[in-house]
Design an enzyme around this catalytic site. Structure first.
Site, PDB file in Angstrom:
ATOM      1  N   PRO A 385       0.828  -1.211   0.000  1.00 43.08           N
ATOM      2  CG  PRO A 385      -0.618  -1.518   1.773  1.00 43.08           C
ATOM      3  CD  PRO A 385       0.681  -1.997   1.234  1.00 43.08           C
ATOM      4  N   PRO A 386       0.283   2.398  -0.307  1.00 43.02           N
ATOM      5  CG  PRO A 386      -1.018   3.936  -1.466  1.00 43.02           C
ATOM      6  CD  PRO A 386      -1.088   2.597  -0.810  1.00 43.02           C
ATOM      7  CE  LYS A 390       4.816   0.870  -2.923  1.00 44.24           C
ATOM      8  NZ  LYS A 390       3.983   1.541  -1.894  1.00 44.24           N
ATOM      9  CB  SER A 711     -12.772 -12.111  -0.768  1.00 40.27           C
ATOM     10  OG  SER A 711     -12.761 -10.713  -0.737  1.00 40.27           O
ATOM     11  CE  LYS A 754      -9.387  -9.836   1.605  1.00 38.78           C
ATOM     12  NZ  LYS A 754     -10.045 -10.969   0.938  1.00 38.78           N
TER      13      LYS A 754
END
Length: 813
Positions: A385-386, A390, A711, A754
């Site tokens: 995710p942001p 990274k 899902s 999740k």
């Protein structure tokens, strides 16, 4: 046909000939005269002018006037010259009474007349018959005071003299003729007839009654025309000077070129070309490439510097010499140093850090054996995710290796030329982003971070993902061909690192050439440590404060994390802490307590940041139960999230309604879940005819946000069962899993994100597919220890956990 004849162009000295004129007896002029409409010209008194008439009405008016004793005719200008057969409404109300001096009838039916302007007249009424005639009144110019007139005439005379000098279409004889005129009114009309101005301006002069006012208007026209002529003269002078300069330069260059040819070495006399040749020789290019560069150099020597090809070739050679060819930085493969740098720059992220150290160890061993090409699969792709670090990890790798760092973003890139470069046949062509990054780095072995690789597109201009294959494939990138340079450039010494938010958006061919390293969301205690070690230290310095001046206890940071941010990374946390620091800085200066130390308290947090945006999971109320409302776990590019699904049953026609901007996959999961319930209605105690007159509505809140994915299947089934059987569901349970028509629960992705979302939202119990149970080993204990995780193989296995009993039964109203 126009009703005037330009035998001599307008403005020329002979066009308007002023002659010694006897003042006519105004009593001889009748009150009604034939009218000759004129186009694009105004005839003034004292003007002798040739006119060519072709319209039938105009010829009749001329004949009527010529048959009279004094041969008088009224000359009036048309308002709109484009109207061929003019009307009385299109004529001005003031004109000039003229006498026809000569008439000549031509073989083609036209009439040529020579007229003599006598006096101006006002028209009281136009009469239209076969031709236009007018009731008129003779108008005399009001003379004014002699002293004022003398001064203003001298002013007009001086301006007219300048006008004649500057206007190339007028000769000096024009002004000589003017000087021989004694009368003020004749001087005025002489100047007016010589001006090349709009007919409306001339008509305004004719309509004025006071001679003094006419001179004022005339002076205004002269000043305006002189300004225009001066500007035109300046422009002509500049253009002429520029042309002479360019011609002189061209002649000198040609002479130099001849001399250079005689000397046998044309390059020696041009300092810029000497520098360019020296740069080629010292660039370190391979021999084959240097030979091509020298061919281009020989071509540029023979090209005229004024030619567009000269700048194109020069830009090309400057690019060839500016990219690094044989310039390397000394690598530092000290693993202890690398670990120290990674720990300094990032907290946590143990798995990515270990993989980076493994890469450095492999590169060290390859270097010891003089193998410079990195092994296959050593191109790392950080997916997460942001805001989880990274890009900053790529910078840390470059710092640990002692290499130069360059970053390029390919998000939104749809043109293959952005990667490979534009061919030199295009105007404004330039190399692609890879070569530009190499020039920016300045060495042949930099670390290049390719950001947002999952957001590349493609269209009619090509597929940049396919072009990226040549960049990232170790088997091909030793001869990367940029279209602009048109040579093979060696990228094998470059350490490429890529980043992405969503793995399945990356082209499969690209995934095959990279090693995917997932970077999970941060836990609350990790965010606290990141804030204390990195964010606060940096932000306090950037805001002019010392670390000892402002204290942020851990519990305060925890409050900001839990009540003001809910994210995977730390970007919003950094924004909120920065907001607090700014307000502290303002308060310190406003209160005059610059040196006073400040400790941030929970009360100050609410004062500075306002009402909490989220409810702290540790202060939540007791667990509630709801019918038809259930929590699902979702994964997005921004991290994990909680998805609320609401179901209601009402009277209807047996259809199912889905709202909340759901995607096709999610809609199909709802339909499959309903089919499962219908086929197993007996097991759940639902009457067979229940669905005939009932309508089910499934809604997922936050309807403006698109949602999709398989899902949520089990979540929709449990929500529908709750609404149909009136069985309540506790609010401390959430679930995820794809379902089949047989009730099997299939595995899902993004389990770590999740479960972390469940922890952040205060969920205590989570249902997951049994096939995902093996993935729990990789989930941090800080997450699993806060949840009761229950693996399920079939839908019916989850009934007891969701509803608190092994079997649910249908309840009638």
């Amino acid at each position: 046909m126009d009703d005037y004849m330009n035998d001599i162009p307008d403005g020329e000295s002979n066009e308007t000939e002023m002659v010694t004129h006897r003042n006519p007896d105004l009593n001889d002029i009748p009150n009604r005269l034939p009218v000759l409409p004129l186009k694009d010209i105004v005839i003034f008194p004292y003007m002798i002018y040739p006119i060519l008439a072709g319209r039938e009405s105009s010829i009749k008016a001329i004949n009527a006037a010529f048959e009279t004793e004094h041969k008088y005719i009224l000359l009036v200008t048309q308002k709109d010259a484009s109207i061929e057969e003019t009307t009385t409404e299109n004529l001005f109300k003031t004109g000039t009474v003229a006498k026809i001096l000569q008439i000549m009838r031509l073989p083609n039916g036209l009439i040529k007349i020579l007229i003599d302007g006598l006096v101006s007249a006002n028209v009281s009424e136009y009469i239209a018959t076969d031709y236009i005639s007018a009731e008129l009144k003779i108008v005399k110019d009001l003379p004014g005071r002699e002293t004022e007139l003398k001064i203003i005439v001298e002013k007009a005379t001086n301006l007219f003299a300048d006008y004649v000098k500057l206007n190339p279409s007028l000769t000096k004889d024009i002004f000589s003729g003017y000087e021989g005129i004694p009368e003020y009114d004749r001087k005025l009309y002489y100047i007016a007839s010589s001006l090349t101005v709009d007919i409306n301006a001339k008509q305004n002069l004719l309509e004025m009654r006071s001679l003094y006012d006419k001179y004022l208007g005339l002076i205004g026209l002269l000043v305006a025309e002189l300004q225009i002529l001066n500007i035109e003269r300046e422009i002509d002078a500049k253009v002429q000077a520029s042309m002479q300069k360019n011609q002189r330069k061209f002649i000198v260059q040609e002479q130099i070129k001849i001399l250079q040819d005689e000397l046998g070495d044309s390059a020696e006399l041009d300092p810029d070309l000497i520098k360019l040749k020296k740069a080629i020789e010292e660039s370190g290019m391979p021999d084959a490439i240097k030979e091509k560069a020298m061919e281009e150099f020989e071509k540029i020597k023979k090209t005229n510097p004024m030619s567009p090809d000269f700048s194109v070739s020069r830009n090309y050679l400057e690019w060839m010499t500016s990219v690094p060819w044989n310039k390397f930085t000394e690598d530092n493969f000290d693993l202890n140093n690398a670990k120290r740098i990674l720990d300094e720059d990032h907290y946590g992220l143990e798995k990515p850090k270990d993989r980076i150290l493994e890469l450095l160890a492999v590169l060290k061993l390859l270097k010891d054996k003089n193998i410079t090409k990195p092994p296959k699969g050593q191109i790392l792709c950080f997916v997460g995710p942001p805001g989880v670090g990274k890009t900053s990890l790529g910078k840390s790798i470059a710092r640990a290796l002692n290499r130069k760092f360059a970053r390029l973003s390919v998000g939104g890139v749809k043109d293959e030329a952005e990667i490979r470069g534009h061919r030199r046949t295009y105007i404004g062509s330039m190399p692609g982003r890879i070569i530009q990054a190499m020039k920016k780095a300045g060495t042949s072995n930099p670390v290049i971070l390719i950001d947002e690789i999952d957001k590349m597109g493609n269209d009619f201009r090509g597929d940049p993902a396919s072009a990226m294959l040549e960049v990232l494939d170790p088997e091909q990138n030793n001869s990367f061909n940029d279209h602009y340079l048109d040579i093979d450039y060696d990228l094998s010494n470059v350490l490429f690192i890529t980043t992405a938010n969503v793995q399945y958006n990356i082209a499969l061919a690209l995934q095959d050439r990279m090693e995917i390293i997932e970077m999970r969301s941060y836990l609350d205690f990790e965010k606290t440590q990141i804030a204390q070690r990195h964010i606060l230290t940096k932000e306090l310095i950037e805001h002019g404060l010392d670390k000892d001046e402002v204290k942020f206890p851990d519990e305060v940071i925890q409050k900001v994390i839990r009540e003001y941010t809910r994210e995977a990374g730390v970007r919003n946390l950094e924004r909120e802490l920065t907001s607090i620091i700014r307000k502290v800085a303002k308060d310190k200066l406003s209160n005059g307590s610059r040196k006073k130390k400040v400790t941030i308290t929970p009360e100050l947090v609410e004062k500075y940041l306002g009402v909490p945006k989220f409810e702290d999971i540790d202060t939540k109320k007791e667990v509630e139960t709801k019918i038809g409302s259930v929590y699902g776990l979702a994964w997005t590019s921004m991290g994990g999230d909680i998805l609320t699904i609401e179901v209601t049953v009402m009277k209807g026609t047996g259809k199912i309604t889905l709202t909340g901007k759901l995607g096709d996959v999610m809609k199909e999961s709802a339909i499959a879940g309903l089919s499962y319930i219908k086929s197993n209605s007996k097991q759940f105690g639902i009457p067979e005819n229940f669905f005939k007159d009932k309508e089910i509505h499934i809604h997922v809140p936050e309807g403006a946000i698109p949602k999709d994915g398989p899902s949520a299947g089990i979540t929709m089934i449990m929500g529908m069962l709750s609404a149909i059987t009136k069985s309540p569901i506790k609010t401390d349970i959430a679930m995820t899993g794809e379902i089949t028509l047989r009730g099997n629960i299939l595995p899902i992705g993004g389990l770590n994100e999740k479960l972390l979302a469940a922890v952040r939202s205060g969920i205590k119990r989570v249902l997951i597919p049994r096939d995902n149970e093996k993935n729990l080993i990789e989930i941090p204990k800080d997450i699993t220890s806060k949840l009761e995780i229950i693996p399920l193989a079939k839908v019916e296995d989850g009934i007891q956990y969701v509803f608190g009993k092994k079997k649910i039964s249908f309840k009638k109203k």
